[in-house]
Design an enzyme around this catalytic site. Structure first.
Site, PDB file in Angstrom:
ATOM      1  N   SER A  70       1.325 -11.454   4.866  1.00 49.38           N
ATOM      2  CA  SER A  70       2.678 -11.954   5.140  1.00 49.38           C
ATOM      3  C   SER A  70       2.652 -13.362   5.725  1.00 49.38           C
ATOM      4  O   SER A  70       3.693 -14.000   5.849  1.00 49.38           O
ATOM      5  CB  SER A  70       3.416 -11.009   6.097  1.00 49.38           C
ATOM      6  N   ASP A 108      -6.064  -8.237   5.726  1.00 47.78           N
ATOM      7  CA  ASP A 108      -5.556  -7.825   4.423  1.00 47.78           C
ATOM      8  C   ASP A 108      -6.501  -8.277   3.309  1.00 47.78           C
ATOM      9  O   ASP A 108      -7.219  -9.277   3.456  1.00 47.78           O
ATOM     10  CB  ASP A 108      -4.184  -8.452   4.163  1.00 47.78           C
ATOM     11  N   GLU A 213       4.732   2.234   4.919  1.00 46.90           N
ATOM     12  CA  GLU A 213       5.797   1.217   4.977  1.00 46.90           C
ATOM     13  C   GLU A 213       7.042   1.665   4.225  1.00 46.90           C
ATOM     14  O   GLU A 213       6.976   2.074   3.060  1.00 46.90           O
ATOM     15  CB  GLU A 213       5.306  -0.121   4.409  1.00 46.90           C
TER      16      GLU A 213
END
Length: 313
Positions: A70, A108, A213
């Site tokens: 992100s 990530d 999520e």
């Protein structure tokens, strides 16, 4: 380089000194995270993208730091995480790891870093792990199909001793195939069953944790109850083993729409813009810097000698 005048350190160059003082903190391990889980203690995770945000997360005593892809939107101005390259991401992972503290660090696997082939994906995971020993695990977004490529990839990472956090539900790297940023498992029971099944598969493969999520809280609670490893929720309700949020959302750093599941604990953007505006106004008004308060002195003899040298030229 640290510039020292007398006993004082000036500018931002004292940051490495503070970092060195913090090195005594013992970094949490998988065993520590699992101990919290078995004790029923909620696990905190927050994203970080650079040295400053990582220092804030470390000083806040977050259990885990996620160097999330992100960063693409929150720090680099991209429209999607799919635009982030591995090289760009490595730069941010390195910066985060220079902030000392006890948090367990997860990185990530960005979009495109493992999809080409298993060997390429393994090599890229090793590159992230090689950046800094503080990187203790990687996070991989997973599809719901039983023959999903990501499951095969995760199996091979775990076979090589790389700790993996699975990620199911809304997986931003697959946003186009999901039909947009939507809640997952709330329309058809078959979708909820698929989420449950893949969570069991990830546990069976050897993942030590799973991010859930944008999953209805009742579904995520059942998934959590049926697992023997911790779940970290984001938009998945209070029934998960822990929570993760994006730091820029927590602090209100950007003028963007906040998802329903986000709670902003500060309005840093307003405070920052106000402070910067005040600085700009004072510069324009010549009220900053002020002689004496923001300036350094020079010995009169040195100054007079300086003047005598330049006036004779």
């Amino acid at each position: 380089m640290i510039r020292i005048i007398g006993r004082r350190c000036y500018s931002l160059h004292n940051a490495p000194v503070a970092a060195a003082a913090a090195k005594a903190a013992q970094q949490l391990t998988v065993r520590d995270i699992m101990a919290k889980y078995h004790n029923g203690s909620p696990i905190s995770m927050v994203t970080a993208y650079d040295y400053i945000t990582a220092r804030w997360a470390q000083e806040a005593d977050s259990d885990m730091i996620l160097v999330g892809d992100s960063v693409a939107m929150c720090s680099l101005g991209y429209e999607s995480t799919t635009q982030l390259s591995l090289a760009e991401f490595q730069y941010h992972v390195g910066a985060v790891c220079r902030a000392s503290g006890s948090a367990f660090v997860v990185a990530d696997m960005p979009f495109g870093s493992f999809e080409k082939s298993i060997p390429d994906g393994i090599d890229n995971a090793f590159q992230l792990m090689h950046l800094n020993p503080r990187v203790q695990a990687v996070k991989v977004e997973c599809g719901l199909s039983e023959d999903d490529y990501s499951l095969e990839y995760i199996r091979e990472l775990l076979r090589r001793g790389i700790q993996v956090v699975g990620h199911i539900g809304l997986t931003p790297q697959r946003v186009h195939s999901l039909g947009g940023y939507r809640v997952q498992g709330n329309k058809q029971s078959s979708d909820a069953v698929a989420l449950y099944n893949v969570s069991q598969t990830l546990q069976r493969l050897g993942c030590f944790s799973i991010v859930l999520e944008c999953i209805p809280h009742k579904i995520s609670s059942v998934i959590t109850d049926k697992l023997h490893i911790p779940t970290i929720g984001i938009g998945a309700g209070p029934g998960t083993s822990g929570q993760v949020l994006v730091q820029s959302d927590i602090l209100g750093m950007l003028p963007v729409h906040k998802p329903k599941f986000v709670k902003a604990y500060a309005d840093l953007r307003t405070s920052a813009v106000s402070a910067l505006s005040q600085y700009v106004q004072e510069v324009h008004a010549k009220s900053f810097p002020q002689t004496g308060q923001h300036t350094f002195k020079v010995n009169d003899e040195v100054y007079d000698d300086f003047i005598s040298h330049i006036t004779t030229k």
